[in-house]
Enzyme design. Structure first.
Site, PDB file in Angstrom:
ATOM      1  N   GLU A 185       0.849  -1.195   0.000  1.00  0.00           N
ATOM      2  CA  GLU A 185       0.000   0.000   0.000  1.00  0.00           C
ATOM      3  C   GLU A 185       0.884   1.245   0.000  1.00  0.00           C
ATOM      4  O   GLU A 185       1.880   1.307   0.720  1.00  0.00           O
ATOM      5  CB  GLU A 185      -0.877  -0.008   1.257  1.00  0.00           C
ATOM      6  CG  GLU A 185      -1.757   1.230   1.436  1.00  0.00           C
ATOM      7  CD  GLU A 185      -2.473   1.250   2.773  1.00  0.00           C
ATOM      8  OE1 GLU A 185      -3.378   2.092   2.937  1.00  0.00           O
ATOM      9  OE2 GLU A 185      -2.143   0.433   3.656  1.00  0.00           O
ATOM     10  N   CYS A 225      -5.543  -2.690   2.778  1.00  0.00           N
ATOM     11  CA  CYS A 225      -5.327  -2.664   4.221  1.00  0.00           C
ATOM     12  C   CYS A 225      -6.495  -3.291   4.967  1.00  0.00           C
ATOM     13  O   CYS A 225      -6.852  -4.425   4.724  1.00  0.00           O
ATOM     14  CB  CYS A 225      -5.045  -1.228   4.670  1.00  0.00           C
ATOM     15  SG  CYS A 225      -4.258  -1.129   6.301  1.00  0.00           S
ATOM     16  N   LYS A 242      -9.628   2.533  -2.733  1.00  0.00           N
ATOM     17  CA  LYS A 242     -10.079   1.991  -1.452  1.00  0.00           C
ATOM     18  C   LYS A 242     -11.452   2.539  -1.105  1.00  0.00           C
ATOM     19  O   LYS A 242     -11.689   3.748  -1.166  1.00  0.00           O
ATOM     20  CB  LYS A 242      -9.070   2.348  -0.353  1.00  0.00           C
ATOM     21  CG  LYS A 242      -9.386   1.729   1.005  1.00  0.00           C
ATOM     22  CD  LYS A 242      -8.318   2.114   2.027  1.00  0.00           C
ATOM     23  CE  LYS A 242      -8.621   1.488   3.395  1.00  0.00           C
ATOM     24  NZ  LYS A 242      -7.626   1.884   4.417  1.00  0.00           N
TER      25      LYS A 242
END
Length: 509
Positions: free
Chosen positions: A259, A388, A335
């Site tokens: 990430e 994540c 995301k």
């Protein structure tokens, strides 16, 4: 028998129950403490006392299980760690409401009827965990079901009932132990047999990965959070990534970076001042030099959103880009499930005015993407993306209309202390089992891993080490029952358990 100091015991039991999660994995303590807690709730003298007993258990449970959050504050605008522990306590005071509600409702349904109480508690625990996954944007870190990963085939039951249903199995097992202590053999035996049967069956041995599967390289550069965005470290950090990426052979492969692996912007079209002298064409050419023909690089980077009229950035997206060996971007995922107070500040004007903008520093917030989707990597397959902590949300990690061949979970666990990364890995393993898909994790500091569709870790790089994994991509399974129906399954199980508890109660009358 009425226990003395039930509130103190409940708080203590809640704390010990969290030791069943990674990295300690003391699952027998979790089962014992759940059994003790249910006994304490049942002996409560009022609904208010039952709620408070449940709440204190939750406070202890979450304070211990989420202690790693305090470490994140030391990286967030250099806040002191003690302030992080205040945040852990405040968050735990809120999250404890969910087991408290389960305790209250189970007490009401099963007062003086232990078997009814246990069935109700198992069903209600499913409902409260599901609620915890979406209320106020959701925070379902450490569902109780993740304690089951060391227990033989038990975690495999999540293909039928999901991780929330797995939590109910643990509640039922603990309830069986409590019934055994009460010498209610007939009621205890079915629950204990189910629990023992699932936990004693050996896990299947991982099979060979087909030589027809794509080659992959997972990179862990061991770049600490303190060095990630430090001025002047860009080239040094890129050199670490490059050193771990270069290879000898020419077979096409998928390269996975963590990430926010690089600070540069990869898309064209921004005002020149935002590129800081490193235009995207130059950056992509640098990255392309690390690739062989047919390779695909999948990496985390930021995307900016602009006000067209003013020509200034007004938002950002935490994105994952796929780039081919010709330096062309072939896909992007934004995301979706953002971290409040980390990636965006709710009610920013108000909270900034009272000095809380340090929790999410910057002039603007991250914007969410549209949700789970799959990126087409051409001959190398389709990648599902979850950035994540998005991977913790059971039933929300895959585009069911465009099922991928695997899930890529780039993360930055450098924030998460020593307890957060192994807990994060455990939850990624549960998603692999539920969906029947391999999960690939790449993080800056660990734990990076290749997880097969049975949840087994095929290869990993430990925390705090630089390294790489060269492997074939594990095969996906046919869609599991959970992959097809998602959280309808555990919620259906919850309904069956609650109706059964009500039926037994009515019949007893």
């Amino acid at each position: 028998m009425i226990a003395r100091h039930p509130y103190a015991i409940s708080l203590f039991a809640g704390g010990l129950s969290a030791t069943g999660f990674a990295p300690l994995n003391l699952w027998p303590l979790t089962i014992l403490m759940l059994a003790l807690w249910m006994a304490l709730v049942m002996q409560a003298q009022s609904r208010k006392a039952a709620f408070f007993t449940g709440w204190l258990f939750g406070v202890g449970h979450f304070i211990i299980g989420l202690n790693w959050i305090a470490k994140a504050f030391t990286f967030q605008a250099a806040m002191p760690e003690w302030l992080g522990y205040i945040a852990v306590v405040l968050l735990s005071l809120y999250l404890a409401v969910y087991p408290a509600l389960a305790a209250l409702a189970a007490y009401w349904l099963g007062r003086n009827r232990p078997a009814v109480f246990i069935l109700a508690m198992a069903g209600l625990w499913i409902i409260t965990e599901w609620l915890r996954s979406w209320v106020f944007s959701g925070f379902i870190w450490n569902p109780l079901g993740s304690v089951a990963l060391p227990l033989g085939q038990m975690a495999g039951a999540s293909i039928f009932v999901g991780s929330y249903g797995l939590s109910a199995i643990l509640i039922a097992g603990a309830g069986g132990l409590w019934l055994l202590c009460l010498k209610k053999w007939r009621a205890a035996l079915p629950l204990l047999l189910i629990f023992a049967g699932l936990s004693l069956l050996p896990q299947p041995r991982p099979g060979e990965i087909s030589a027809d599967q794509p080659q992959i390289t997972v990179v862990q550069p061991n770049i600490g959070q303190q060095d990630k965005w430090k001025a002047g470290y860009e080239e040094q950090n890129l050199a670490k990534l490059a050193e771990l990426t270069l290879r000898e052979d020419d077979d096409p492969r998928i390269i996975f970076w963590p990430e926010a692996a690089i600070p540069d912007y990869l898309e064209t079209g921004y005002p020149a001042r935002y590129y800081y002298g490193r235009p995207p064409e130059f950056v992509r050419q640098q990255l392309g030099m690390l690739m062989k023909p047919g390779d695909v690089l999948v990496l985390g980077a930021l995307k900016l959103e602009f006000d067209a009229a003013e020509g200034r950035a007004v938002g950002a997206r935490n994105s994952v880009f796929a780039m081919d060996s010709g330096h062309q971007l072939i896909g992007r995922y934004d995301k979706s499930h953002l971290v409040p107070y980390g990636e965006y500040l709710p009610m920013r004007p108000l909270l900034s005015a009272i000095g809380l903008s340090r929790l999410a520093p910057g002039d603007f917030d991250f914007w969410p993407g549209p949700g789970a989707r799959s990126l087409d990597l051409g001959a190398l397959g389709k990648a599902g993306l979850q950035v994540c902590y998005e991977i913790i949300f059971s039933g929300q990690v895959v585009d069911r209309d465009n099922r991928p061949d695997f899930i890529f979970n780039p993360s930055n666990d450098a924030w998460f202390g020593s307890w957060g990364p192994p807990q994060h890995l455990a939850q990624a393993r549960l998603r692999a089992i539920e969906e029947g898909l391999p999960v690939i994790r790449s993080t800056p500091t660990g734990i990076s891993a290749v997880i097969d569709a049975d949840g087994a870790i095929r290869a990993s790089v430990p925390m705090g080490q630089a390294g790489r994994i060269d492997s074939r991509l594990p095969q996906a399974k046919a869609p599991t029952l959970f992959a097809r129906h998602g959280n309808l399954l555990p919620l259906g199980l919850a309904l069956i358990l609650l109706l059964s508890s009500i039926a037994i109660r009515v019949r007893a009358r």
